[in-house]
Scaffold this motif. Structure first.
Motif, short mmCIF file in Angstrom:
data_model
loop_
_atom_site.label_atom_id
_atom_site.label_comp_id
_atom_site.label_asym_id
_atom_site.label_seq_id
_atom_site.Cartn_x
_atom_site.Cartn_y
_atom_site.Cartn_z
N TYR A 171 -2.12 -7.71 22.48
CA TYR A 171 -1.61 -6.84 21.40
C TYR A 171 -2.75 -5.95 20.93
CZ TYR A 171 1.90 -10.62 21.20
OH TYR A 171 2.85 -11.56 21.49
N LEU A 172 -2.89 -4.81 21.59
CA LEU A 172 -4.07 -3.98 21.35
C LEU A 172 -3.79 -2.78 20.45
CD1 LEU A 172 -5.47 -3.93 25.00
CD2 LEU A 172 -6.12 -5.44 23.12
N GLY A 173 -2.53 -2.65 20.03
CA GLY A 173 -2.19 -1.52 19.18
C GLY A 173 -1.10 -0.66 19.80
N LEU A 174 -0.85 0.47 19.15
CA LEU A 174 0.23 1.37 19.54
C LEU A 174 0.19 1.73 21.03
CD1 LEU A 174 2.54 3.29 18.57
CD2 LEU A 174 0.77 4.92 17.93
N ALA A 175 -1.01 2.06 21.54
CA ALA A 175 -1.12 2.52 22.93
C ALA A 175 -0.67 1.44 23.92
CB ALA A 175 -2.56 2.95 23.23
N TRP B 150 0.83 -1.21 0.00
CA TRP B 150 0.00 0.00 0.00
C TRP B 150 0.87 1.27 0.00
CZ3 TRP B 150 -4.65 0.82 -1.49
CH2 TRP B 150 -5.27 2.04 -1.21
N ARG B 151 1.92 1.24 0.82
CA ARG B 151 2.78 2.44 0.91
C ARG B 151 3.52 2.68 -0.40
NH1 ARG B 151 4.45 0.35 5.99
NH2 ARG B 151 6.35 -0.30 4.92
N ILE B 152 4.15 1.61 -0.92
CA ILE B 152 5.01 1.81 -2.09
C ILE B 152 4.17 2.09 -3.34
CG2 ILE B 152 6.70 0.70 -3.61
CD1 ILE B 152 7.62 -0.92 -1.11
N ALA B 153 3.09 1.33 -3.50
CA ALA B 153 2.34 1.44 -4.76
C ALA B 153 1.45 2.67 -4.82
CB ALA B 153 1.50 0.18 -4.98
N THR B 154 1.09 3.24 -3.67
CA THR B 154 0.19 4.41 -3.71
C THR B 154 0.87 5.67 -3.17
OG1 THR B 154 -0.71 4.15 -1.48
CG2 THR B 154 -1.80 2.91 -3.26
N GLY B 155 2.02 5.53 -2.54
CA GLY B 155 2.66 6.70 -1.95
C GLY B 155 2.05 7.10 -0.62
N ALA B 156 1.12 6.30 -0.09
CA ALA B 156 0.52 6.63 1.21
C ALA B 156 1.56 6.45 2.32
CB ALA B 156 -0.67 5.70 1.48
N PRO B 157 1.51 7.29 3.35
CA PRO B 157 2.53 7.18 4.41
C PRO B 157 2.34 5.95 5.30
CG PRO B 157 0.96 8.92 4.91
CD PRO B 157 0.62 8.44 3.55
N LEU B 158 1.12 5.46 5.43
CA LEU B 158 0.85 4.34 6.34
C LEU B 158 0.06 3.25 5.63
CD1 LEU B 158 -0.46 6.28 9.49
CD2 LEU B 158 1.85 5.40 9.13
N GLY B 159 0.36 2.02 5.97
CA GLY B 159 -0.44 0.90 5.48
C GLY B 159 -1.60 0.62 6.42
N PRO B 160 -2.54 -0.26 6.01
CA PRO B 160 -3.74 -0.49 6.82
C PRO B 160 -3.44 -1.03 8.21
CG PRO B 160 -3.60 -2.03 4.96
CD PRO B 160 -2.57 -0.99 4.72
N GLY C 47 -6.18 1.37 17.52
CA GLY C 47 -6.38 0.41 18.61
C GLY C 47 -7.28 -0.69 18.07
N LEU C 48 -6.96 -1.95 18.41
CA LEU C 48 -7.65 -3.06 17.74
C LEU C 48 -9.08 -3.30 18.25
CD1 LEU C 48 -4.91 -3.39 16.48
CD2 LEU C 48 -4.90 -5.80 17.11
N THR C 49 -9.40 -2.76 19.42
CA THR C 49 -10.71 -3.05 20.00
C THR C 49 -11.85 -2.42 19.20
OG1 THR C 49 -9.54 -2.87 22.07
CG2 THR C 49 -11.88 -3.13 22.24
N THR C 50 -11.66 -1.19 18.73
CA THR C 50 -12.75 -0.53 17.98
C THR C 50 -13.05 -1.27 16.68
OG1 THR C 50 -12.23 1.58 19.00
CG2 THR C 50 -13.48 1.67 16.96
N ILE D 33 -2.42 1.60 10.47
CA ILE D 33 -3.61 2.37 10.87
C ILE D 33 -4.38 1.62 11.96
CG2 ILE D 33 -5.81 3.34 10.05
CD1 ILE D 33 -4.47 3.77 7.33
N TYR D 34 -4.51 0.30 11.82
CA TYR D 34 -5.14 -0.49 12.89
C TYR D 34 -4.45 -0.20 14.23
CZ TYR D 34 -8.06 -4.01 10.41
OH TYR D 34 -9.04 -4.66 9.72
#
Ligand code: NAD
Length: 286
Positions: free
Chosen positions: A271-275, A222-232, A240-243, A235-236
């Protein structure tokens, strides 16, 4: 419609604390309301942490700026005090219709007739909530994204009863507190952002849960092919994975299978995410 100088934010959780601090940072006089003094003590501590986050992450933010914001931000568990002088009340309490309805019904008795009410609800439509406000012409949705200082969209969505003055005032208020207003022409569950993001995140989960590719590879494509800074999956981790888990659980059988995968492979392991320091990626060493 008069100037919006005094903003009250209901709820000091993830989003409420950010909306309150951001509004104070941009010069508004802000009252943050929550249920009791223990919660408010946490909210005060969190505001001090946000001040440091702004110093670290908002270009040009100075100690004077964040101290000014803290000075303009007060806290109360008294709804009458919170509502009594507000030009705009932004609700960021739990995503439960009954709690929102009860709160808006009480608020309507306590706030001046001119006060605009806004909901930050992610999944409820403003017309679900409007009848409880007692002032549907002065009620609108203002939907912020998590990390308001960085991801500064504010999707503005009215109901057929929302007056043009109210809608325009919400757009102006959003600009004044440093958001990019995204006016929506009519109601749509998920607004713009989640209408795009939820199917995107589901598609990524299908690829990884079906063992077609690793989360890291999905992100790389996703990052390389679209130039987006973050992949999905990055973003998860930020959300945070709970939402996403809760959203999938409310979906069809296929989505519930993805929810089960998210739970067994990540959430149950803590493993709930960045937080939490780990999600799809390990942040503990960063
Ligand atoms: P949260 O659980 O972090 O915070 C909710 C806060 O509301 C808590 O501080 C709680 O004590 C308080 N509260 C509970 N009952 C209350 C009541 N009756 N009156 C006043 N306060 C009460 O929730 P959150 O993630 O900040 O979400 C709040 C709202 O914002 C929801 O409607 C959600 O859909 C929306 N939202 C969340 C995000 C997000 O990324 N978390 C993004 C956009 C919108």
């Amino acid at each position: 419609m008069g100037e919006i100088n005094r903003i009250t934010v209901l709820g000091t959780g993830v989003l409420g604390s950010q909306i309150a601090f951001q509004s104070a940072f941009k010069g508004k006089t802000v009252i943050a309301y929550d249920l009791n003094d223990d919660i408010l003590e946490n909210a005060k501590a969190h505001a001090a942490e946000l001040a440091q986050t702004y110093l670290d992450q908002v270009p040009g933010a100075t100690r004077d700026d964040v101290d000014g914001a803290l000075g303009r931000l007060s806290f109360t568990s008294d709804l009458a005090e919170a509502a009594g002088h507000a030009d705009l009340v932004i609700e960021a309490i739990p995503e439960v219709l009954k709690i929102k309805e009860d709160t808006f019904t009480k608020l309507n008795q306590l706030a001046p007739a001119s006060t605009i009410f806004a909901t930050n609800s992610s999944t409820l439509l403003p017309s679900d909530i409007a009848p409880s406000t007692g002032r549907p012409d002065r009620f609108v949705a203002m939907h912020f994204a998590n990390r308001v200082w960085q991801f500064n969209t504010c999707e503005i969505m009215g109901t057929p009863q929302t007056s043009k003055e109210t809608f325009d005032a919400a757009v102006d208020a959003a600009k004044q507190i440093g958001m990019v207003p995204i006016p929506m022409h009519k109601e749509k569950a998920g607004y713009v952002l989640n209408s795009l993001l939820v199917p995107f995140l589901n598609a990524a989960a299908e690829l990884a849960a079906g063992d077609y590719a690793d989360p890291t590879s999905v992100d790389e494509v996703w990052r390389i092919a679209t130039g987006a800074p973050l992949g999905p999956f990055q973003i998860y981790d930020i959300i945070g994975l709970t939402t996403p888990y809760n959203i999938m659980m409310a979906g069809d059988a296929e989505q519930q299978k993805l929810a089960a995968w998210l739970k067994s492979e990540y959430i149950d392991k803590g493993y709930l995410g960045l937080a939490s320091g780990r999600g799809f990626y390990d942040y503990s060493t960063q």
